[in-house]
Design a protein around this motif. Structure first.
Motif, mmCIF file in Angstrom:
data_model
loop_
_atom_site.group_PDB
_atom_site.id
_atom_site.type_symbol
_atom_site.label_atom_id
_atom_site.label_comp_id
_atom_site.label_asym_id
_atom_site.label_seq_id
_atom_site.Cartn_x
_atom_site.Cartn_y
_atom_site.Cartn_z
ATOM 1 N N GLY A 105 10.699 57.982 93.597
ATOM 2 C CA GLY A 105 10.670 57.470 94.843
ATOM 3 C C GLY A 105 11.554 56.517 95.138
ATOM 4 O O GLY A 105 12.139 56.513 96.429
ATOM 5 N N VAL A 106 12.124 55.727 94.287
ATOM 6 C CA VAL A 106 13.272 54.821 94.849
ATOM 7 C C VAL A 106 14.511 55.505 94.895
ATOM 8 O O VAL A 106 15.386 55.268 95.821
ATOM 9 N N VAL A 107 14.853 56.626 93.896
ATOM 10 C CA VAL A 107 16.079 57.522 94.409
ATOM 11 C C VAL A 107 15.912 58.129 95.434
ATOM 12 O O VAL A 107 17.018 58.278 96.149
ATOM 13 N N ALA A 108 14.925 58.753 95.832
ATOM 14 C CA ALA A 108 14.666 59.518 96.853
ATOM 15 C C ALA A 108 14.984 58.855 98.130
ATOM 16 O O ALA A 108 15.555 59.212 99.277
ATOM 17 N N ALA A 109 14.246 57.696 98.271
ATOM 18 C CA ALA A 109 14.318 56.670 99.462
ATOM 19 C C ALA A 109 15.753 56.326 99.853
ATOM 20 O O ALA A 109 16.301 55.965 100.783
ATOM 21 N N SER A 110 16.843 56.366 98.708
ATOM 22 C CA SER A 110 18.176 56.114 98.907
ATOM 23 C C SER A 110 18.835 56.982 99.910
ATOM 24 O O SER A 110 20.160 57.062 100.258
ATOM 25 N N GLY A 111 18.397 58.489 99.688
ATOM 26 C CA GLY A 111 19.064 59.469 100.470
ATOM 27 C C GLY A 111 19.827 60.313 99.525
ATOM 28 O O GLY A 111 20.194 61.365 99.739
ATOM 29 N N ALA A 112 20.217 59.948 98.207
ATOM 30 C CA ALA A 112 21.079 60.597 97.465
ATOM 31 C C ALA A 112 20.680 61.678 96.747
ATOM 32 O O ALA A 112 21.414 62.739 96.798
ATOM 33 N N ILE A 113 19.245 62.055 96.721
ATOM 34 C CA ILE A 113 18.843 63.356 96.198
ATOM 35 C C ILE A 113 19.048 64.307 97.356
ATOM 36 O O ILE A 113 19.428 65.565 97.209
ATOM 37 N N ILE A 272 27.266 57.164 93.332
ATOM 38 C CA ILE A 272 26.569 56.199 92.086
ATOM 39 C C ILE A 272 25.236 56.447 91.874
ATOM 40 O O ILE A 272 24.854 56.372 90.783
ATOM 41 N N VAL A 273 24.417 56.302 92.644
ATOM 42 C CA VAL A 273 22.899 56.505 92.508
ATOM 43 C C VAL A 273 22.625 57.597 91.550
ATOM 44 O O VAL A 273 22.048 57.590 90.614
ATOM 45 N N LEU A 274 23.286 58.771 92.042
ATOM 46 C CA LEU A 274 23.041 60.228 91.187
ATOM 47 C C LEU A 274 23.731 59.947 89.843
ATOM 48 O O LEU A 274 23.085 60.526 88.908
ATOM 49 N N SER A 275 24.645 59.217 89.757
ATOM 50 C CA SER A 275 25.455 59.063 88.260
ATOM 51 C C SER A 275 24.303 58.188 87.397
ATOM 52 O O SER A 275 24.129 58.566 86.220
ATOM 53 N N VAL A 313 21.605 50.028 96.069
ATOM 54 C CA VAL A 313 21.380 50.605 97.321
ATOM 55 C C VAL A 313 20.992 49.288 98.198
ATOM 56 O O VAL A 313 21.426 49.293 99.550
ATOM 57 N N ARG A 314 20.324 48.215 97.714
ATOM 58 C CA ARG A 314 19.882 47.059 98.342
ATOM 59 C C ARG A 314 19.156 47.432 99.652
ATOM 60 O O ARG A 314 19.476 47.032 100.686
#
Length: 477
Positions: A105-113, A272-275, A313-314
């Motif tokens: 959920g956190v990763v998806a909210a960043s838009g990275a996925i 960075i998030v996907l890494s 992401v902050r």
């Protein structure tokens, strides 16, 4: 433009949900405790396995303990933490699933996925189908070496959006992971939770029979890859061929929410998030293989990674917590299914019919010739795997009893181990009492009866391969 029907023109029979199926099985098994005679083997401590195992020839009927309404209602709850079950406690698996949901959920909210999917589809244009054998090979490697099962639950929310964006469907994505890891367990080579434990319980080195198991692994993996690739290409050419075609729009809205393909900018933050995302999975695999990790450590890893993504992401404290809780909420049903699935074994053990079923199996193979013996043994293990899906649990339960019987049939004990692990691996591709199967289908939004429709031809193919290999092994031994 494809028209995707979302509502049937008239009311049709709706197959029960996973929750109803599993609760119905708990009721059925509870009813059996009133019919099947109660019995138990004597048990002794096996120092190599560090647990008690049943002793062959010691079965005796015992005082029945039929399970009533209260026991049925308690079973899903006890299934999460029952210390006497042949399976490991499930509460840690349920927590792991919820933490994974929060992390996703956190990763998806960043838009990275979403941005990463668009970038990957652009890079893979025209070559998407080759992801299938590569990924199934990697998951099979995990299955054959360390029995990869519950750990796969972390991968579904990553792979399903990618496969749907590639114009496949959720069934394809679930099949890549579930069949990939499952066929690895079916053809276990050095899997400590199946081959090694079963061999120790049978009193033989785990390396005995390795060549035959490797042959089963390669042949079954190849059959699965060809089967999945053919289905995937059929769906890509004609989406109406998908087994979940009626859910197409809803699944796309669920898994590709906000996805804009290659129109989404793939920023440095996204990279960075996907890494972090990818590194988390690598660390998880390393921890399981090298560090002796289990669900507690893996849950802590994903929690820490979610916090790290939040720091990168902050989004703000409230937005971060909301995205984590929303992600965990999405997988709450999966966590509940785990307790339900394991509640079936709780009822069997409490009703004292598990050993009775094992005793019946022991008696049914007496006096058979080599080929008949090993094939009947295989089908008996298929039956027992339905009630005891845990590979280590079934090994400890059945091998001390069934392996010595092979001596009288002139069959090597290694063949009994191979029959056990092949049967257990096959059944656990569809087993409703196996929490990994029901959890995977719940995450992928694939109804159980659709999965059975997808699987039944492949199950026939795999069964033919396994029985042929076992028969050849019995003839040349």
């Amino acid at each position: 433009m494809d028209k995707t029907p979302e509502t049937p023109a008239k009311r049709q029979f709706r197959f029960p949900t996973a929750f109803t199926i599993l609760f119905g099985l708990i009721i059925l098994v509870a009813a059996l405790t009133w019919i099947v005679p109660a019995g138990q083997y004597q048990r002794e401590m096996n120092e190599a396995l560090d647990r008690e195992v049943p002793v062959a020839g010691t079965y005796a009927e015992t005082e029945p303990n039929p399970q009533g309404i209260t026991d049925v209602l308690m079973a899903p709850i006890a299934g999460l933490y029952d210390p006497d079950s042949y399976q490991a406690n499930a509460i840690d698996v349920a927590v792991f699933v919820l933490v994974i949901g929060g992390f996703i959920g956190v990763v998806a909210a960043s838009g990275a996925i979403n941005a990463g999917i668009g970038h990957a589809m652009t890079a893979l244009a025209g070559r998407e189908k080759w992801m299938i054998p590569v990924l199934m090979g990697l998951f099979a490697l995990g299955g054959t070496t360390y029995g990869m099962a519950e750990e796969t639950l972390a991968f579904y929310m990553l792979l399903i959006p990618i496969m749907i964006a590639a114009r496949y469907d959720a069934v394809t994505a679930v099949a890549i992971i579930l069949l990939g890891a499952g066929v690895g367990v079916l053809g276990s080579t050095v899997n400590a939770f199946a081959t090694v434990i079963a061999s120790d319980a049978a009193g033989i080195p785990f390396t005995r029979g390795l060549v035959l198991r490797l042959a089963i692994l390669v042949l079954c993996w190849l059959a699965c890859v060809i089967y999945v690739m053919r289905y995937a290409e059929k769906v890509r050419r004609d989406p109406s061929k998908s087994l979940v075609y009626d859910m197409k729009a809803r699944n796309e809205a669920h898994f590709l929410s906000g996805h804009q393909g290659d129109k989404t900018e793939f920023t440095t933050i996204h990279k960075i998030v996907l890494s972090i995302f990818g590194l988390t999975f690598l660390v998880m695999v390393w921890g399981v293989l090298m560090g002796g990790w289990w669900m507690g450590e893996m849950s802590a890893l994903f929690l820490g990674s979610a916090i790290l993504v939040g720091l990168v992401v902050r989004p703000g404290e409230k937005a971060f917590v909301d995205s984590f809780v929303d992600g965990a909420r999405d997988l709450l049903g999966v966590a509940l299914i785990i307790g339900l699935a394991r509640g079936i074994v709780v009822i069997m053990d409490a009703g004292r019919i598990t050993d009775t079923i094992l005793h019946w199996a022991e008696m049914s193979v007496a006096g058979l010739g080599e080929v008949a013996f090993i094939n009947v043994m295989y089908w008996l293990q298929v039956l027992m795997s339905f009630f005891v899906p845990s590979s280590s649990g079934l090994a400890v339960l059945s091998m001390p009893i069934m392996a010595p019987v092979a001596d009288f049939a002139g069959v090597g004990r290694d063949l009994v181990v191979t029959a056990y692990q092949s049967a257990n691996g096959l059944v656990n591709l569809i087993n409703p009492t196996f929490a990994v199967v029901m959890g995977a289908l719940a995450i992928g939004r694939v109804p159980y009866e659709r999965w059975l429709r997808f699987m039944w031809p492949l199950l026939v193919i795999l069964t033919v391969i396994i029985m042929a290999c076992l028969s050849i092994g019995a003839l040349i031994a």
